[in-house]
Design a protein around this motif. Structure first.
Motif, short mmCIF file in Angstrom:
data_model
loop_
_atom_site.label_atom_id
_atom_site.label_comp_id
_atom_site.label_asym_id
_atom_site.label_seq_id
_atom_site.Cartn_x
_atom_site.Cartn_y
_atom_site.Cartn_z
N UNK A 123 19.03 79.47 73.25
CA UNK A 123 18.34 79.28 71.97
C UNK A 123 18.64 80.49 71.10
N UNK A 124 18.75 80.26 69.81
CA UNK A 124 19.19 81.28 68.87
C UNK A 124 18.11 81.58 67.84
N UNK A 125 17.79 82.83 67.67
CA UNK A 125 16.78 83.22 66.68
C UNK A 125 17.44 83.37 65.30
N UNK A 126 16.61 83.40 64.27
CA UNK A 126 17.11 83.48 62.90
C UNK A 126 16.26 84.46 62.11
N UNK A 127 16.79 85.68 61.97
CA UNK A 127 16.13 86.66 61.09
C UNK A 127 17.07 87.07 59.97
N UNK A 128 18.06 86.22 59.70
CA UNK A 128 18.98 86.51 58.60
C UNK A 128 18.64 85.70 57.36
N UNK A 129 17.57 84.90 57.45
CA UNK A 129 17.08 84.14 56.30
C UNK A 129 15.57 84.31 56.19
N UNK A 130 15.06 84.30 54.98
CA UNK A 130 13.61 84.26 54.79
C UNK A 130 13.14 82.82 54.94
N UNK A 131 12.16 82.62 55.80
CA UNK A 131 11.64 81.28 56.04
C UNK A 131 10.48 80.98 55.09
N UNK A 132 10.28 79.72 54.73
CA UNK A 132 9.17 79.36 53.83
C UNK A 132 7.83 79.86 54.36
N UNK A 133 7.08 80.51 53.49
CA UNK A 133 5.75 80.97 53.86
C UNK A 133 5.71 82.30 54.59
N UNK A 134 6.89 82.89 54.86
CA UNK A 134 6.91 84.18 55.57
C UNK A 134 6.30 85.26 54.68
#
Length: 427
Positions: A123-134
């Motif tokens: 499974x791959x994490x994603x901290x290279x994009x801002x997610x909605x509501x962050x």
């Protein structure tokens, strides 16, 4: 879309005579090699398909959707990987990117995947994009960020990804960071490293005992002056500091031009810190092109070192490392692109299995440079597609997967089922 066994059988019947002729020729040419053992290894070898590669990719200049039929949810992505696996029996796993593909019901998703003969890979994490509501942004980094609140958010996301993976039966987490800087003086390199290490240590402490953490590196992009995990040395440094469950992950497109990737994987294997692969190809950088489409000889040389290094350590080729494609092209049918990549990977693996190791070692010990080159290029220049096809045939898959995909008009069927204006989730 499902492909029936009788459709594969009918396809194979039309090709079996010519296939047998080619296979018999190879058996004669390679009579000194145990081809049955090679075929068995090819049957066992599986390559995970990333959920984000099932739709048409794009560039920062634009995205041109394929003719349609792209998967609009996780269930359809699993269906597409199942289609690939039915065609080649070499695509037996799917790798999810969170939060692009969060299962609503893990048991139902696992059951759906199992119905296609699939399991869940890393499974791959994603901290290279801002997610909605962050509440905070990753504009200036995530695990490296000078603001502790940003680091905390990124850490918690990775831990949530681990929980999602546990629920799906995955056993590894891939961490790729876009963290870095675009201009000199923008950040303190040591502070960025220390913040990243501290953050990774918190994530590492949440790993189940049977899990692995893959620390992926990339020389550049989206930051162009420095990258906090910029090369294999930095990744190895993190992995060594984290512990025995942490490994380096090699993406073939994440190097500076002309990097000697085969030497990198050899040394990482020697140190017991090579965790896995992201296969793709490139001309200039992280182009994410079809595997083997630009540098097929390099792909073979990489596999040559992989096979030699894994055999030296007594590792199982199929399970010793994590094998996955990471490509997302913008002008091809994604499923055709993936079929081509898998074929290239299997051919390179077969070539590496047939290298005359004893002769190569003898030539190396005698400093016979010409012989060394001839041994490798003899294998590389041999057409081994019939051996790969035979492995598929024995596994109940198609002799020519791409041809069957086109003969059955699979994309047309997907368009009929899903529509002509679909856009894959996560892209």
């Amino acid at each position: 879309m499902n492909i029936e066994k009788n459709q594969i059988a009918q396809h194979n019947d039309t090709l079996i005579s010519k296939h047998q002729q080619k296979l018999n020729y190879l058996k004669s040419e390679w009579s000194h090699i145990d081809l049955e053992s090679v075929i068995k290894k090819l049957v066992d070898f599986q390559i995970a398909i990333p959920s984000w590669a099932l739709g048409t990719g794009g560039t920062r200049f634009g995205r041109f959707a394929t003719a349609g039929g792209e998967p609009t949810n996780l269930e359809q992505k699993i269906e597409d990987v199942g289609l690939l696996h039915a065609l080649n029996n070499s695509s037996g796993a799917i790798s999810l990117h969170i939060p692009w593909d969060i299962p609503q019901n893990h048991e139902q998703i696992k059951s759906l995947a199992a119905g296609y003969g699939l399991k869940f890979d890393a499974v791959n994490s994603n901290t290279f994009q801002d997610q909605p509501g962050a509440p905070v942004s990753y504009k200036f980094g995530s695990l490296q960020h000078v603001n502790k609140a940003v680091r905390k958010q990124a850490i918690e996301h990775n831990i949530e990804v681990i929980k999602q993976g546990v629920a799906l039966g995955s056993e590894s987490l891939t961490v790729w960071l876009a963290d870095g800087s675009c201009f000199p003086g923008q950040l303190n390199f040591r502070t960025a490293f220390e913040n990243t290490l501290s953050s990774l240590q918190e994530i590492y402490s949440a790993l189940p005992a049977n899990w692995k953490m893959f620390v992926e590196y990339k020389a550049f992009e989206p930051n162009f002056y420095s990258t906090t995990v910029g090369d294999w040395g930095q990744s190895l440094l993190y992995a060594n500091k984290l512990g025995k469950q942490a490994y380096t992950l090699v993406d073939l497109g994440h190097h500076l031009p002309n990097a000697n990737i085969e030497q990198i994987v050899s040394l990482l294997l020697m140190e017991g810190k090579l965790g896995g692969f992201h296969f793709n190809d490139s001309k200039y950088g992280d182009d994410d092109l079809t595997t083997g489409s630009i540098k097929p000889y390099q792909l073979f040389l990489i596999f040559n070192e992989l096979v030699e290094g894994m055999d030296a350590k007594g590792m199982d080729h199929a399970t010793g490392l994590g094998w996955m494609i990471d490509a997302s092209h913008n002008v091809k049918d994604p499923l055709e692109d993936l079929l081509q990549s898998i074929e290239a990977i299997m051919i390179a693996y077969a070539q590496a299995l047939l290298v005359d190791r004893k002769a190569l070692v003898k030539a190396q010990e005698n400093n016979d440079v010409v012989a060394c080159q001839e041994i490798l290029q003899h294998t590389f220049r041999s057409d081994l597609r019939a051996i790969v096809a035979e492995a598929r045939l024995r596994a109940g898959a198609a002799l020519a997967p791409l041809n069957l995909y086109r003969d059955l008009a699979c994309r047309k069927t997907l368009i009929t089922q899903r529509g002509s204006n679909t856009v894959a989730t996560g892209l």
